[in-house]
Scaffold this motif. Structure first.
Motif, PDB file in Angstrom:
ATOM      1  N   VAL A   1       0.843  -1.202   0.000  1.00 14.40           N
ATOM      2  CA  VAL A   1       0.000   0.000   0.000  1.00 14.40           C
ATOM      3  C   VAL A   1       0.881   1.256   0.000  1.00 14.40           C
ATOM      4  CG1 VAL A   1      -1.625   1.334   1.409  1.00 14.40           C
ATOM      5  CG2 VAL A   1      -2.032  -1.093   0.991  1.00 14.40           C
ATOM      6  N   LYS A   2       1.980   1.239   0.754  1.00 13.50           N
ATOM      7  CA  LYS A   2       2.901   2.377   0.769  1.00 13.50           C
ATOM      8  C   LYS A   2       3.527   2.600  -0.608  1.00 13.50           C
ATOM      9  CE  LYS A   2       4.360   1.772   5.559  1.00 13.50           C
ATOM     10  NZ  LYS A   2       5.507   1.399   6.419  1.00 13.50           N
ATOM     11  N   ILE A   3       3.941   1.511  -1.237  1.00 14.67           N
ATOM     12  CA  ILE A   3       4.554   1.611  -2.569  1.00 14.67           C
ATOM     13  C   ILE A   3       3.538   2.156  -3.562  1.00 14.67           C
ATOM     14  CG2 ILE A   3       5.513   0.276  -4.494  1.00 14.67           C
ATOM     15  CD1 ILE A   3       6.673  -1.635  -2.279  1.00 14.67           C
ATOM     16  N   ARG A   4       2.326   1.632  -3.508  1.00 16.39           N
ATOM     17  CA  ARG A   4       1.262   2.083  -4.415  1.00 16.39           C
ATOM     18  C   ARG A   4       0.991   3.573  -4.231  1.00 16.39           C
ATOM     19  NH1 ARG A   4      -4.906  -0.250  -4.174  1.00 16.39           N
ATOM     20  NH2 ARG A   4      -5.492   0.215  -6.320  1.00 16.39           N
ATOM     21  N   ALA A   5       0.919   4.027  -2.995  1.00 16.87           N
ATOM     22  CA  ALA A   5       0.664   5.443  -2.717  1.00 16.87           C
ATOM     23  C   ALA A   5       1.787   6.328  -3.265  1.00 16.87           C
ATOM     24  CB  ALA A   5       0.491   5.661  -1.222  1.00 16.87           C
ATOM     25  N   LEU A   6       3.030   5.894  -3.108  1.00 14.65           N
ATOM     26  CA  LEU A   6       4.172   6.654  -3.616  1.00 14.65           C
ATOM     27  C   LEU A   6       4.115   6.765  -5.139  1.00 14.65           C
ATOM     28  CD1 LEU A   6       6.827   8.120  -3.131  1.00 14.65           C
ATOM     29  CD2 LEU A   6       7.970   5.897  -3.172  1.00 14.65           C
ATOM     30  N   ILE A   7       3.774   5.672  -5.796  1.00 14.84           N
ATOM     31  CA  ILE A   7       3.666   5.701  -7.257  1.00 14.84           C
ATOM     32  C   ILE A   7       2.553   6.650  -7.683  1.00 14.84           C
ATOM     33  CG2 ILE A   7       3.086   4.352  -9.319  1.00 14.84           C
ATOM     34  CD1 ILE A   7       4.437   1.926  -7.852  1.00 14.84           C
ATOM     35  N   ARG A   8       1.396   6.548  -7.036  1.00 14.83           N
ATOM     36  CA  ARG A   8       0.265   7.420  -7.391  1.00 14.83           C
ATOM     37  C   ARG A   8       0.594   8.890  -7.153  1.00 14.83           C
ATOM     38  NH1 ARG A   8      -5.110   4.364  -5.118  1.00 14.83           N
ATOM     39  NH2 ARG A   8      -5.572   3.236  -7.036  1.00 14.83           N
ATOM     40  N   GLU A   9       1.364   9.175  -6.112  1.00 15.88           N
ATOM     41  CA  GLU A   9       1.770  10.550  -5.819  1.00 15.88           C
ATOM     42  C   GLU A   9       2.750  11.061  -6.878  1.00 15.88           C
ATOM     43  OE1 GLU A   9       4.648  12.523  -2.505  1.00 15.88           O
ATOM     44  OE2 GLU A   9       3.060  11.216  -1.748  1.00 15.88           O
ATOM     45  N   THR A  10       3.651  10.203  -7.309  1.00 21.40           N
ATOM     46  CA  THR A  10       4.699  10.580  -8.251  1.00 21.40           C
ATOM     47  C   THR A  10       4.188  10.713  -9.682  1.00 21.40           C
ATOM     48  OG1 THR A  10       6.292   9.451  -6.839  1.00 21.40           O
ATOM     49  CG2 THR A  10       7.011   9.976  -9.071  1.00 21.40           C
ATOM     50  N   VAL A  11       3.335   9.778 -10.103  1.00 23.17           N
ATOM     51  CA  VAL A  11       2.768   9.809 -11.462  1.00 23.17           C
ATOM     52  C   VAL A  11       1.232   9.679 -11.366  1.00 23.17           C
ATOM     53  CG1 VAL A  11       4.750   9.105 -12.849  1.00 23.17           C
ATOM     54  CG2 VAL A  11       3.407   7.365 -11.708  1.00 23.17           C
ATOM     55  N   PRO A  12       0.563  10.747 -10.920  1.00 26.70           N
ATOM     56  CA  PRO A  12      -0.879  10.668 -10.647  1.00 26.70           C
ATOM     57  C   PRO A  12      -1.749  10.353 -11.861  1.00 26.70           C
ATOM     58  CG  PRO A  12      -0.124  12.942 -10.542  1.00 26.70           C
ATOM     59  CD  PRO A  12       1.097  12.075 -10.665  1.00 26.70           C
TER      60      PRO A  12
ATOM     61  N   ILE B   1      -3.096  -4.592 -13.974  1.00 26.11           N
ATOM     62  CA  ILE B   1      -2.306  -5.796 -13.743  1.00 26.11           C
ATOM     63  C   ILE B   1      -1.709  -6.208 -15.086  1.00 26.11           C
ATOM     64  CG2 ILE B   1      -2.380  -8.241 -13.090  1.00 26.11           C
ATOM     65  CD1 ILE B   1      -2.730  -6.392 -10.705  1.00 26.11           C
ATOM     66  N   SER B   2      -0.402  -6.394 -15.098  1.00 25.60           N
ATOM     67  CA  SER B   2       0.307  -6.813 -16.297  1.00 25.60           C
ATOM     68  C   SER B   2       1.443  -7.735 -15.853  1.00 25.60           C
ATOM     69  CB  SER B   2       0.858  -5.593 -17.024  1.00 25.60           C
ATOM     70  OG  SER B   2       1.449  -5.962 -18.244  1.00 25.60           O
ATOM     71  N   TYR B   3       1.659  -8.806 -16.581  1.00 23.89           N
ATOM     72  CA  TYR B   3       2.652  -9.808 -16.200  1.00 23.89           C
ATOM     73  C   TYR B   3       2.345 -10.378 -14.809  1.00 23.89           C
ATOM     74  CZ  TYR B   3       5.157  -7.595 -20.040  1.00 23.89           C
ATOM     75  OH  TYR B   3       5.498  -7.070 -21.258  1.00 23.89           O
ATOM     76  N   GLY B   4       1.088 -10.306 -14.379  1.00 26.33           N
ATOM     77  CA  GLY B   4       0.664 -10.848 -13.097  1.00 26.33           C
ATOM     78  C   GLY B   4       0.950  -9.963 -11.896  1.00 26.33           C
ATOM     79  N   ILE B   5       1.470  -8.750 -12.127  1.00 30.68           N
ATOM     80  CA  ILE B   5       1.766  -7.816 -11.039  1.00 30.68           C
ATOM     81  C   ILE B   5       1.239  -6.429 -11.390  1.00 30.68           C
ATOM     82  CG2 ILE B   5       3.793  -9.083 -10.208  1.00 30.68           C
ATOM     83  CD1 ILE B   5       5.541  -7.084 -11.751  1.00 30.68           C
ATOM     84  N   PRO B   6       1.119  -5.532 -10.395  1.00 30.25           N
ATOM     85  CA  PRO B   6       0.664  -4.178 -10.685  1.00 30.25           C
ATOM     86  C   PRO B   6       1.649  -3.425 -11.572  1.00 30.25           C
ATOM     87  CG  PRO B   6       0.415  -4.669  -8.353  1.00 30.25           C
ATOM     88  CD  PRO B   6       1.230  -5.772  -8.947  1.00 30.25           C
ATOM     89  N   GLY B   7       1.087  -2.754 -12.566  1.00 22.88           N
ATOM     90  CA  GLY B   7       1.888  -1.942 -13.465  1.00 22.88           C
ATOM     91  C   GLY B   7       1.230  -0.600 -13.687  1.00 22.88           C
ATOM     92  N   TYR B   8       2.028   0.384 -14.020  1.00 23.26           N
ATOM     93  CA  TYR B   8       1.545   1.748 -14.255  1.00 23.26           C
ATOM     94  C   TYR B   8       2.044   2.210 -15.614  1.00 23.26           C
ATOM     95  CZ  TYR B   8       0.161   1.494  -9.468  1.00 23.26           C
ATOM     96  OH  TYR B   8      -0.456   1.091  -8.321  1.00 23.26           O
ATOM     97  N   TYR B   9       1.129   2.828 -16.360  1.00 20.94           N
ATOM     98  CA  TYR B   9       1.402   3.211 -17.745  1.00 20.94           C
ATOM     99  C   TYR B   9       1.014   4.655 -17.975  1.00 20.94           C
ATOM    100  CZ  TYR B   9       1.797  -1.769 -18.503  1.00 20.94           C
ATOM    101  OH  TYR B   9       2.194  -3.077 -18.432  1.00 20.94           O
ATOM    102  N   GLN B  10       1.903   5.385 -18.632  1.00 24.40           N
ATOM    103  CA  GLN B  10       1.633   6.761 -19.050  1.00 24.40           C
ATOM    104  C   GLN B  10       2.510   6.997 -20.269  1.00 24.40           C
ATOM    105  OE1 GLN B  10       1.914   9.652 -15.920  1.00 24.40           O
ATOM    106  NE2 GLN B  10       1.918  11.350 -17.337  1.00 24.40           N
ATOM    107  N   LYS B  11       1.916   6.890 -21.433  1.00 24.46           N
ATOM    108  CA  LYS B  11       2.686   6.942 -22.683  1.00 24.46           C
ATOM    109  C   LYS B  11       3.727   5.834 -22.693  1.00 24.46           C
ATOM    110  CE  LYS B  11       2.046  11.889 -23.152  1.00 24.46           C
ATOM    111  NZ  LYS B  11       2.686  13.189 -23.205  1.00 24.46           N
TER     112      LYS B  11
END
Length: 64
Positions: free
Chosen positions: A27-38, A44-54
């Protein structure tokens, strides 16, 4: 041998598979990612959480 889990449908489901102490860290990691790249799309990609922006930005996960 570790028990194979089914594919998570979303990040909340993925995080819920882990013990509470691991969930807290994810949850801490997820929050940091959302804060950094809102504006990044979360999925879910490759069976784990992934974040995409361009394209791919970052993945995270935990392993038993």
């Amino acid at each position: 041998m570790a028990e194979k889990r089914p594919q998570a449908n979303n990040v909340d489901e993925y995080i819920a598979w882990f013990p509470p102490e691991v969930q807290a860290e994810l949850v801490k990691i997820r929050a940091l990612i959302r804060e950094t790249v809102p504006d990044a799309e979360e999925r879910i990609s490759y069976g784990i959480p992934g974040y995409y922006q361009k394209g791919q930005v970052i993945f995270f996960g935990a392993f038993p």
